[in-house]
Design a protein around this motif. Structure first.
Motif, PDB file in Angstrom:
ATOM      1  N   ALA A  24       4.238  11.912   4.332  1.00  0.00           N
ATOM      2  CA  ALA A  24       5.078  11.762   3.137  1.00  0.00           C
ATOM      3  C   ALA A  24       4.265  11.228   1.964  1.00  0.00           C
ATOM      4  N   ARG A  25       3.381  10.294   2.242  1.00  0.00           N
ATOM      5  CA  ARG A  25       2.547   9.763   1.162  1.00  0.00           C
ATOM      6  C   ARG A  25       1.552  10.818   0.661  1.00  0.00           C
ATOM      7  N   LEU A  26       1.085  11.658   1.560  1.00  0.00           N
ATOM      8  CA  LEU A  26       0.212  12.745   1.137  1.00  0.00           C
ATOM      9  C   LEU A  26       0.960  13.745   0.239  1.00  0.00           C
ATOM     10  N   GLN A  27       2.205  13.993   0.576  1.00  0.00           N
ATOM     11  CA  GLN A  27       3.000  14.896  -0.248  1.00  0.00           C
ATOM     12  C   GLN A  27       3.208  14.326  -1.643  1.00  0.00           C
ATOM     13  N   ASP A  28       3.435  13.040  -1.731  1.00  0.00           N
ATOM     14  CA  ASP A  28       3.580  12.407  -3.047  1.00  0.00           C
ATOM     15  C   ASP A  28       2.295  12.521  -3.854  1.00  0.00           C
ATOM     16  N   LEU A  29       1.154  12.333  -3.195  1.00  0.00           N
ATOM     17  CA  LEU A  29      -0.121  12.470  -3.900  1.00  0.00           C
ATOM     18  C   LEU A  29      -0.350  13.917  -4.357  1.00  0.00           C
ATOM     19  N   ARG A  30       0.062  14.856  -3.535  1.00  0.00           N
ATOM     20  CA  ARG A  30      -0.106  16.263  -3.900  1.00  0.00           C
ATOM     21  C   ARG A  30       0.710  16.619  -5.129  1.00  0.00           C
ATOM     22  N   GLU A  31       1.886  16.079  -5.244  1.00  0.00           N
ATOM     23  CA  GLU A  31       2.742  16.370  -6.385  1.00  0.00           C
ATOM     24  C   GLU A  31       2.292  15.639  -7.642  1.00  0.00           C
ATOM     25  N   ALA A  32       1.656  14.497  -7.484  1.00  0.00           N
ATOM     26  CA  ALA A  32       1.286  13.690  -8.653  1.00  0.00           C
ATOM     27  C   ALA A  32      -0.116  13.952  -9.145  1.00  0.00           C
ATOM     28  N   PRO A  48      -9.346   5.581  -5.048  1.00  0.00           N
ATOM     29  CA  PRO A  48     -10.210   6.700  -4.645  1.00  0.00           C
ATOM     30  C   PRO A  48     -10.231   6.959  -3.148  1.00  0.00           C
ATOM     31  N   LEU A  49     -10.000   5.933  -2.347  1.00  0.00           N
ATOM     32  CA  LEU A  49     -10.037   6.096  -0.895  1.00  0.00           C
ATOM     33  C   LEU A  49      -8.665   6.326  -0.280  1.00  0.00           C
ATOM     34  N   LEU A  50      -7.590   6.321  -1.075  1.00  0.00           N
ATOM     35  CA  LEU A  50      -6.252   6.475  -0.514  1.00  0.00           C
ATOM     36  C   LEU A  50      -6.069   7.860   0.100  1.00  0.00           C
ATOM     37  N   GLY A  51      -6.398   8.910  -0.649  1.00  0.00           N
ATOM     38  CA  GLY A  51      -6.248  10.265  -0.122  1.00  0.00           C
ATOM     39  C   GLY A  51      -7.095  10.512   1.117  1.00  0.00           C
ATOM     40  N   PRO A  52      -8.390  10.187   1.107  1.00  0.00           N
ATOM     41  CA  PRO A  52      -9.200  10.381   2.304  1.00  0.00           C
ATOM     42  C   PRO A  52      -8.691   9.595   3.520  1.00  0.00           C
ATOM     43  N   PHE A  53      -8.213   8.361   3.312  1.00  0.00           N
ATOM     44  CA  PHE A  53      -7.680   7.591   4.434  1.00  0.00           C
ATOM     45  C   PHE A  53      -6.397   8.242   4.967  1.00  0.00           C
ATOM     46  N   LEU A  54      -5.545   8.756   4.085  1.00  0.00           N
ATOM     47  CA  LEU A  54      -4.310   9.404   4.540  1.00  0.00           C
ATOM     48  C   LEU A  54      -4.616  10.662   5.347  1.00  0.00           C
ATOM     49  N   GLN A  55      -5.548  11.458   4.878  1.00  0.00           N
ATOM     50  CA  GLN A  55      -5.900  12.672   5.612  1.00  0.00           C
ATOM     51  C   GLN A  55      -6.481  12.326   6.986  1.00  0.00           C
ATOM     52  N   ALA A  56      -7.364  11.352   7.036  1.00  0.00           N
ATOM     53  CA  ALA A  56      -7.945  10.956   8.311  1.00  0.00           C
ATOM     54  C   ALA A  56      -6.888  10.377   9.244  1.00  0.00           C
ATOM     55  N   HIS A  57      -5.946   9.611   8.683  1.00  0.00           N
ATOM     56  CA  HIS A  57      -4.909   9.017   9.517  1.00  0.00           C
ATOM     57  C   HIS A  57      -3.997  10.076  10.111  1.00  0.00           C
ATOM     58  N   VAL A  58      -3.633  11.083   9.328  1.00  0.00           N
ATOM     59  CA  VAL A  58      -2.782  12.156   9.847  1.00  0.00           C
ATOM     60  C   VAL A  58      -3.489  12.914  10.968  1.00  0.00           C
ATOM     61  N   HIS A  59      -4.747  13.216  10.764  1.00  0.00           N
ATOM     62  CA  HIS A  59      -5.514  13.943  11.783  1.00  0.00           C
ATOM     63  C   HIS A  59      -5.649  13.129  13.063  1.00  0.00           C
ATOM     64  N   LEU A  60      -5.988  11.837  12.929  1.00  0.00           N
ATOM     65  CA  LEU A  60      -6.185  10.991  14.106  1.00  0.00           C
ATOM     66  C   LEU A  60      -4.865  10.698  14.812  1.00  0.00           C
ATOM     67  N   GLN A  92      -0.951  -0.378  -3.753  1.00  0.00           N
ATOM     68  CA  GLN A  92      -1.691   0.278  -4.825  1.00  0.00           C
ATOM     69  C   GLN A  92      -1.194   1.709  -4.998  1.00  0.00           C
ATOM     70  N   GLY A  93      -0.898   2.064  -6.237  1.00  0.00           N
ATOM     71  CA  GLY A  93      -0.397   3.408  -6.492  1.00  0.00           C
ATOM     72  C   GLY A  93      -1.455   4.464  -6.330  1.00  0.00           C
ATOM     73  N   SER A  94      -2.665   4.149  -6.725  1.00  0.00           N
ATOM     74  CA  SER A  94      -3.756   5.118  -6.623  1.00  0.00           C
ATOM     75  C   SER A  94      -5.050   4.376  -6.348  1.00  0.00           C
TER      76      SER A  94
END
Length: 393
Positions: free
Chosen positions: A365-373, A340-352, A336-338
């Motif tokens: 890397a996926r968080l960086q793509d979301l930040r740019e888009a 609502p839970l993709l960003g929160p899951f990525l942030q939690a995964h990086v932290h954990l 899935q390209g986008s």
């Protein structure tokens, strides 16, 4: 004179020898029975063999019995039986003696023992007579390593009468069991009659044709709490759910699915909001098992369940389990390209991942793509905030 005496002496000696031979012959006849007695005994043995069936599955023992029967026939002076196709008409291989029906049985009648090999049918016409046994053994050997097809079973394991201030009802506990597999932690729900009645009404409004042949237990004006009524309704609810699950359109419908896990999701959300993470974790886990049994592990409700599990594990300092929940959710969100839970899951995964020492480069890397888009990640809610604010209607 001398010649005459010698002749008499020889004659006397010859007479005594004849008497001894006759005496010896009579004693041997007493020690050993006559051949007629042997033949009678052999005929009796032949009759017993012809009416006796062997209940064994070993091919070697069957072949030995065939040799013994053929040997008995030769000792009795019977002609050698033909083999091949002709054996079916005259003897049938192993049907020697059995085709006669045994004593008091007409030809072709089965032995009272009930063995199907006693019949002189097409199987008896084949040489050897143990082809069917070998086929069954081979089928059994192949089936031992194969898995039986799984299906979902619904079983009412208990029913309890609940009395509240203004109402009294029966609460039925239903287990969802996959056949052919042992569940260490089975999925379970607790529903009352009104819950089943609401599901039946909603499904009949949407699937009128499919629900036409499905019966539902009627509501009684009295005797609703007797053991007999509760037992009958328990069996009826099991059949009702099994019929619904057998129809593809119904078992994939939101009405049917939410009947099983929507109540657990609501309860788990309330417990999480109030900080009761241990109780909420058990409820989230049961909702996870329910969706897994029902085969809806890719839906939005399932992602919300993974979010609840991750938050509760993290709050209870079970970081490894929380990291595993985030990884499973990101695998589902891979295509899935986008979301609502993709960003929160990525942030939690990086932290954990940083906490437990796992690789976090892909998530970064996926968080960086979301930040740019899209919008800045600082404006996006955390996984816990998404979980609390998600409406469950």
């Amino acid at each position: 004179m001398a010649a005459r005496i010698l002749h008499r002496l020889r004659h006397a000696l010859a007479g005594e020898g004849g008497r001894e031979e006759r005496a010896r012959g009579s004693s041997e006849a007493e020690d050993f029975p006559e051949s007629s007695e042997l033949e009678d005994d052999t005929e009796g043995l032949s009759t017993r063999l012809s009416g006796t069936l062997s209940f064994t599955s070993h091919e070697e023992e069957e072949e030995e019995e065939e040799e013994e029967e053929e040997g008995a026939g030769e000792e009795l002076g019977e002609p050698q039986q033909p083999t091949g196709a002709a054996a079916g008409a005259e003897d049938g291989g192993r049907c020697w003696g059995r085709c006669q029906g045994g004593p008091g049985r007409p030809p072709g009648q089965q032995h009272p023992g009930g063995d199907p090999r006693d019949e002189c049918g097409p199987a008896a016409e084949r040489p050897g007579g143990s082809l069917l046994t070998r086929q069954l053994q081979e089928l059994w050997r192949k089936s031992r390593g194969s898995l039986a097809p799984q299906r979902l079973l619904f079983e009412v394991t208990s029913a309890s009468v609940v009395s509240e201030r203004s109402s009294k009802y029966v609460l039925y506990t239903i287990y969802l069991i996959r056949s052919g597999r042992f569940d260490k932690a089975p999925a379970a729900i607790a529903r009352r009659y009104s819950d089943f009645e609401r599901l039946n009404r909603r499904l009949r409004c949407r699937f009128g044709c499919d629900m036409a042949g499905i019966t539902f237990p009627r509501k009684r004006l009295r005797r609703n709490f007797t053991a007999e009524t509760i037992a009958k309704r328990s069996r009826a609810f099991e059949q009702f759910l099994s019929h619904l699950h057998s129809i593809a359109e119904i078992r994939r419908s939101p009405e049917f699915l939410e009947f099983f896990f929507l109540q657990d999701l609501r309860a788990a959300q309330r417990l999480t909001c109030t900080g009761m993470y241990r109780e909420a974790l058990a409820t989230w886990a049961n909702a996870y098992r329910l969706q897994d049994r029902l085969g809806v592990c890719g839906s939005g409700r399932f992602l919300l369940t993974l979010a609840g599990l991750a938050v509760c594990h993290q709050e209870l300092d079970e970081l490894g389990e929380a990291h595993g929940c985030c990884e499973q959710a990101l695998q589902l969100l891979e295509a899935q390209g986008s979301h609502p839970l993709l960003g929160p899951f990525l942030q939690a995964h990086v932290h954990l991942a940083w906490k437990v020492g796992k690789d976090k480069r892909r998530s970064e890397a996926r968080l960086q793509d979301l930040r740019e888009a899209g919008p800045p990640l600082q404006q996006q809610p955390t996984l816990k905030e998404c979980l609390i604010k998600e409406p469950l209607e």
